[in-house]
Structure formats: structure tokens, C-alpha cells
Design an enzyme around this catalytic site. Structure first.
Site, mmCIF file in Angstrom:
data_model
loop_
_atom_site.group_PDB
_atom_site.id
_atom_site.type_symbol
_atom_site.label_atom_id
_atom_site.label_comp_id
_atom_site.label_asym_id
_atom_site.label_seq_id
_atom_site.Cartn_x
_atom_site.Cartn_y
_atom_site.Cartn_z
ATOM 1 N N ARG A 16 54.465 12.887 -67.239
ATOM 2 C CA ARG A 16 55.843 12.599 -66.828
ATOM 3 C C ARG A 16 56.365 11.275 -67.404
ATOM 4 O O ARG A 16 57.541 10.988 -67.339
ATOM 5 C CB ARG A 16 55.925 12.580 -65.284
ATOM 6 N N GLY A 139 50.008 14.127 -51.599
ATOM 7 C CA GLY A 139 49.129 14.904 -50.743
ATOM 8 C C GLY A 139 49.393 14.514 -49.282
ATOM 9 O O GLY A 139 49.659 13.350 -48.996
HETATM 10 C C1 UD1 Z 1 47.191 12.259 -56.500
HETATM 11 C C2 UD1 Z 1 46.560 12.922 -55.263
HETATM 12 C C3 UD1 Z 1 47.596 12.967 -54.148
HETATM 13 C C4 UD1 Z 1 48.085 11.571 -53.858
HETATM 14 C C5 UD1 Z 1 48.599 10.885 -55.107
HETATM 15 C C6 UD1 Z 1 48.853 9.423 -54.808
HETATM 16 C C7 UD1 Z 1 44.923 14.561 -56.070
HETATM 17 C C8 UD1 Z 1 44.646 15.992 -56.344
HETATM 18 N N1 UD1 Z 1 46.124 14.270 -55.610
HETATM 19 O O1 UD1 Z 1 48.269 13.096 -56.928
HETATM 20 O O2 UD1 Z 1 47.010 13.531 -52.976
HETATM 21 O O3 UD1 Z 1 49.097 11.638 -52.863
HETATM 22 O O4 UD1 Z 1 47.631 10.948 -56.162
HETATM 23 O O5 UD1 Z 1 49.481 8.768 -55.877
HETATM 24 O O6 UD1 Z 1 44.058 13.749 -56.267
HETATM 25 N N2 UD1 Z 1 43.396 11.494 -63.288
HETATM 26 C C9 UD1 Z 1 42.210 11.518 -63.984
HETATM 27 N N3 UD1 Z 1 41.732 12.706 -64.408
HETATM 28 C C10 UD1 Z 1 42.356 13.881 -64.161
HETATM 29 C C11 UD1 Z 1 43.581 13.854 -63.453
HETATM 30 C C12 UD1 Z 1 44.071 12.621 -63.011
HETATM 31 O O7 UD1 Z 1 41.609 10.483 -64.246
HETATM 32 O O8 UD1 Z 1 41.858 14.927 -64.581
HETATM 33 C C13 UD1 Z 1 43.925 10.180 -62.859
HETATM 34 C C14 UD1 Z 1 45.295 9.903 -63.427
HETATM 35 O O9 UD1 Z 1 45.183 9.218 -64.660
HETATM 36 C C15 UD1 Z 1 45.949 9.048 -62.352
HETATM 37 C C16 UD1 Z 1 45.241 9.477 -61.091
HETATM 38 O O10 UD1 Z 1 44.078 10.174 -61.467
HETATM 39 O O11 UD1 Z 1 45.732 7.674 -62.563
HETATM 40 C C17 UD1 Z 1 46.120 10.360 -60.230
HETATM 41 O O12 UD1 Z 1 46.478 11.513 -60.967
HETATM 42 P P1 UD1 Z 1 47.923 12.150 -60.853
HETATM 43 O O13 UD1 Z 1 47.979 13.342 -61.737
HETATM 44 O O14 UD1 Z 1 48.958 11.115 -61.000
HETATM 45 O O15 UD1 Z 1 47.864 12.668 -59.339
HETATM 46 P P2 UD1 Z 1 49.057 12.897 -58.348
HETATM 47 O O16 UD1 Z 1 49.704 14.203 -58.661
HETATM 48 O O17 UD1 Z 1 49.916 11.723 -58.299
HETATM 49 CA CA CA Z 2 50.082 9.743 -59.480
#
Ligand code: UD1
Ligand code: CA
Length: 473
Positions: A16, A139
Site C-alpha cells: 500500500r 485484528g
Molecule cells: C497485522 C495483524 C493485525 C494487527 C496489525 C497491527 C496479522 C495477521 N495481523 O495486520 O492483527 O491489528 O498488524 O498493525 O498479523 N510481515 C512480514 N512477513 C509477512 C507479512 C508481514 O514480515 O509475510 C511484516 C510486515 O513487514 C509488517 C508487519 O509484519 O511490518 C505487519 O504486516 P502487515 O501486512 O502490515 O499486517 P496488517 O495487515 O497491518
Molecule cells: Ca500493518
């Protein structure tokens, strides 16, 4: 307290953001996003910092050589990210703190409170939650009738009823390492996004009868995640407010904090006054009792105590005590001003040293030059430092006086106490105490103006006569 490792999740693409740059490297008030999260965790007292990287991993690793990294390739969700990290968590770390790399507003106090709550309640897992008016996208914390945490449900998997829950998951958690390892093995991709959700670990541990608790963050604004550039700007504004506030509490006057941009890396001394539209960036150091702005942009530079800098651009330069810079001055990299130097209006100085008490008050370009003490550089003086191929140096010794509108064609030197006549183009060295004059000698043509006027009048009369004759013919 037991030893704790922090795992920072930073492997996601940050879709995004619509950017070539990995999300966690986007800057907020002078530091990359990941820097804030890591600093907060470290200040909260962790013994190992492990960052999960994937998308753009080389760039992230290069930006933070001090951390340990775990590679997540491909990125199959936040749960998968932690699965990739666990083998690298130090064996003596019994607890694991997990934070998202995209929540730069979380403070050390909040993370430390989360860790304490986790230990005090003897929990297997504690999630940092927050109550927000608009929980969309986060979440949701699902509790049973006794108020115990049972699960976290993601927006896209939530029922209408669950969507109304306003207590959200901030993405920060404390876990008992051993139980976390077991629960991670039970994750599935059975959800709307087909990912391994870290949030499912909470439900798994609760179902196993483990103690799963939440710690409510008092200031929900701290937990804001940065997913797009609108949120990036909002978070940056908050970090700027924090920086300005900290400076004001330490004794700096900021006339209008909403219009003053001081990066996190900058230091400012006591009783300094900062006027609006001032930008202080990078490793800039401003001393005490300075007066900066309005309209000052200062980058990677240091100004010692008592300096005045208004309407100016200063880059990679140094000024000692009580210098007076501007208005409309441009100090370029490598400028070093000794004490009490004046670099006045429409003055550009580059790669030059100016000695104590010397003045470059108006309309000058000084490049590749060494100026001694108590030198006066007349208005409009320029150093011709570039011959089209190479740069050359100009040396002006102590107490020299350079007349207005002088060109100093480098390489050239002006000796101690020497004088250069106004309007000179100096191409040869001027010895100590000498007067250098290099301009056409003045000649006055007496009566010139009147003679010219007479001639013109005569011509006009002749023309008029000719016209009359032509008509008669
Ligand atoms: C996540 C949480 C959500 C919470 C929110 C808070 C999950 C499934 N959901 O959602 O409950 O309310 O954060 O901000 O965890 N990342 C990785 N590897 C991956 C995917 C993501 O390292 O495969 C990292 C991203 O770089 C990021 C963080 O994890 O820094 C969060 O990922 P993001 O996709 O932003 O999760 P949200 O949809 O925001
Ligand atoms: Ca996030």
C-alpha cells in the site's frame, strides 16, 4: 526479568506504500521507520534484536548493519515470518517480544509495560491491545464471557459482530519462547488471505488452556500502523511533535512548534530560540543561546553557542561561537567559520575557512578560499576559483582589506594587511602590506556632456531644414 529477544517483523512488501523502497526504510522525521521500533525495543531492555526481512532484504540489512537478520522468502504471513525467525532466537532468551516494523510510534515505556505485565501475570502470551474509535483494518481482540482473551480475528475474517469490537491488536506481543515455538507449528493458512497469521497463535495457546492476557495501551495513538503514505505523514507529524516537545522541555524556545521541523537526530542547546519555518536536519548540532530562523534550513552542520542564522541554507558546514549568518546566506559543504564571523546577505561560501572576526557582509561568492582573521571582504567580491577544468585556491591573510567588486582570480594570494582597490581583477599575488590595483585608470573628458548635447541639437536642426527643402521641391 528473564532474558528477552525482540523479533521485528519487516519482511512484507508494504504494497500500500506503492514504493520501490522497502516500507520500513521510509523516513519519518530523519530516521527510517525501523529505527524507531528497534530503538524503543532496545530501550525497553531486550538482549537480542532480530529483524525478519524478505522484500528488499539487502537494502534493509545495509541500512542496519548492527542487527541480526532472519530471512523470510517468500513472505507467507506474519506467523510464517516468526517461524523463520525462531531458529535464530538465542537459546538463553526465554521470552520473545514481537513488534511490527511498521508501528514507529510505539514507545519504550509502552513496550516495557507490556513486558512487565506479561511477567507479572505469569502469562504464556500477552498481546498489546488498544481501544480505538475506528477499528477498521486491525485484528480484533475476542474475549469470552469472563473477559479472557480467546482469539484475534482479522478484519477480513471477522463476522459482523466481531467487526464491532473496538479493542484491536497493535501487533506487539510477549511470548514464552517454548510455547510460541510449539504453537507456531500448528498454524494453517485456513483464512481469507491464505496466510500463516501470527494472530492465530493467540487462539491456539488459549485453546490449549495457557494463560493468554492483554495489556491495554493507554495511548491508542502510539499503536498506529503505517501502511500507506497518508499514515506515514501522520506518524511523521507525531514524531516531530515529540521531538519539539522534548526540546522545549529541555530549555529551547520554539516560537511555533507546528511550523518547525527538527529531525530526531538533531541536538539544540539551552536558551536557543527557533523561529518558524526552520528545518534542522541530519546530524546538525546547534549550541546554546543561538537564534535560528525564520526560514533557516540547516543540514549536517554545527553552529556553536550564540550564533544567529536567519533566512539561510547551511549544508555540511561549521560555525564557531557568535557567528552571524544571513539573511539569504548559502553555506555549502566544507565551510568553516571561526568565532564572530559575519556571512551576510546574498553571500555564498563553499569549501573555505574564514578566520575569527572576519566579515563577508554582502553579495559575495567565496569558494576554495582561506581567509585569515579580521579581514573585510568588500561588497560584491568574488573568487574566480574555477578555470573550466580545475578548482584553484585563494588565500587572504590576516587583516587584509578587499575593496568592493573585486575579482580574485585563483590561484592567488593577498598578503597580511594588504589592500585591494575596489573594482580590481587580481590575477597576481598582492604582497603583505601592499596595495593591489588592477583596473583601467580613470580619465575625465571635460565638457563632454554639454558638447554631446550641442551636437545632437545641431543634427536635429539640420534634419528639420532638409525636410522643408524636400517639400518645396
Ligand atoms: C497485522 C495483524 C493485525 C494487527 C496489525 C497491527 C496479522 C495477521 N495481523 O495486520 O492483527 O491489528 O498488524 O498493525 O498479523 N510481515 C512480514 N512477513 C509477512 C507479512 C508481514 O514480515 O509475510 C511484516 C510486515 O513487514 C509488517 C508487519 O509484519 O511490518 C505487519 O504486516 P502487515 O501486512 O502490515 O499486517 P496488517 O495487515 O497491518
Ligand atoms: Ca500493518
Amino acid at each position: 526479568m528473564k532474558k528477552t529477544a525482540v523479533v521485528i517483523l519487516a519482511a512484507g512488501k508494504g504494497q500500500r506504500m506503492r514504493s520501490q523502497l522497502p516500507k520500513v526504510l521510509h523516513q519519518l522525521n530523519g530516521r527510517p521507520m525501523l529505527g524507531y521500533v528497534a530503538a524503543a525495543a532496545e530501550a525497553a531492555g531486550v538482549s537480542q534484536t532480530l529483524v525478519v526481512v524478505g522484500h528488499g532484504c539487502e537494502q534493509v540489512e545495509a541500512a542496519f548493519p548492527q542487527f541480526n537478520f532472519a530471512l523470510q522468502q517468500p513472505q507467507l504471513g506474519t506467523g510464517h515470518a516468526l517461524q523463520c525467525a525462531m531458529p535464530q532466537v538465542a537459546a538463553d532468551c526465554e521470552n520473545v517480544l514481537v513488534v511490527c516494523g511498521d508501528t514507529p510510534l510505539l514507545t519504550a515505556e509502552t513496550l516495557s509495560a507490556l513486558m512487565h505485565s506479561f511477567e507479572q501475570t505469569g502469562s504464556t502470551a500477552t498481546v498489546l491491545s488498544a481501544r480505538v474509535p475506528n477499528p477498521y483494518g486491525y485484528g480484533r481482540i475476542v474475549r469470552n464471557l469472563n473477559g479472557e482473551v480467546r482469539a484475534i480475528v482479522e478484519e477480513r475474517d471477522a463476522s459482523e459482530e466481531e467487526k464491532r469490537i473496538c479493542e484491536i491488536n497493535t501487533g506487539a506481543y510477549c511470548f514464552e519462547a517454548a510455547s510460541l515455538r510449539e504453537a507456531l507449528q500448528q498454524l494453517t493458512t485456513d483464512n481469507a488471505q491464505g496466510e500463516y497469521y501470527l494472530t492465530d497463535v493467540i487462539g491456539i495457546l488459549a485453546a490449549l488452556g495457557k494463560t493468554v492476557t492483554s495489556y491495554l495501551c493507554a495511548d491508542a495513538a502510539e499503536t498506529a500502523g503505517v501502511n500507506d503514505r497518508v499514515q506515514l505523514a501522520n506518524a511523521a507529524a507525531e514524531l516531530r511533535r515529540r521531538k519539539n516537545r522534548a526540546l522545549m522541555l529541555s530549555g529551547v524556545t520554539i516560537i511555533d512548534p507546528d511550523d518547525t521541523y527538527i529531525e530526531d537526530t538533531v541536538t539544540v542547546g539551552q536558551d536557543t530560540i527557533i523561529e518558524p519555518q526552520t528545518y534542522l536536519r541530519g546530524n546538525t548540532v546547534i549550541g546554546a543561546n543561538c537564534h535560528i530562523g525564520p526560514f533557516a534550513e540547516i543540514e549536517n552542520s554545527s553552529l556553536a553557542d550564540g550564533c544567529r542564522a536567519q533566512r539561510c541554507l547551511i549544508i555540511e558546514s561549521e560555525a564557531a561561537e557568535n557567528c552571524n549568518i544571513g539573511p539569504f546566506a548559502y553555506l555549502r559543504p566544507g565551510t568553516r567559520l571561526a568565532r564572530k564571523v559575519k556571512a551576510g546577505h546574498f553571500v555564498e561560501i563553499k569549501k573555505s575557512e574564514v578566520g575569527e572576526g572576519s566579515k563577508v557582509p554582502h553579495l559575495s561568492y567565496i569558494g576554495d578560499t582561506t581567509i585569515g582573521r579580521d579581514v573585510n571582504i568588500g561588497c560584491g567580491t568574488i573568487t574566480c576559483n574555477y578555470d573550466g577544468k580545475k578548482k584553484h585556491r585563494t588565500v587572504i591573510a590576516d587583516r587584509a582589506f578587499i575593496g568592493s567588486n573585486t575579482n580574485l582570480v585563483a590561484p592567488v594570494s593577498v598578503g597580511e594587511g594588504a589592500l585591494v582597490a575596489a573594482g580590481s581583477t587580481i590575477t597576481e599575488d598582492v604582497p603583505d602590506g601592499a596595495l593591489g590595483v588592477a583596473r583601467g585608470r580613470q580619465r575625465n573628458v571635460l565638457g563632454y556632456v554639454a558638447r554631446k548635447a550641442e551636437e545632437a541639437a545641431k543634427k536635429a536642426a539640420e534634419n528639420a531644414e532638409n525636410k522643408v527643402e524636400n517639400k518645396q521641391e
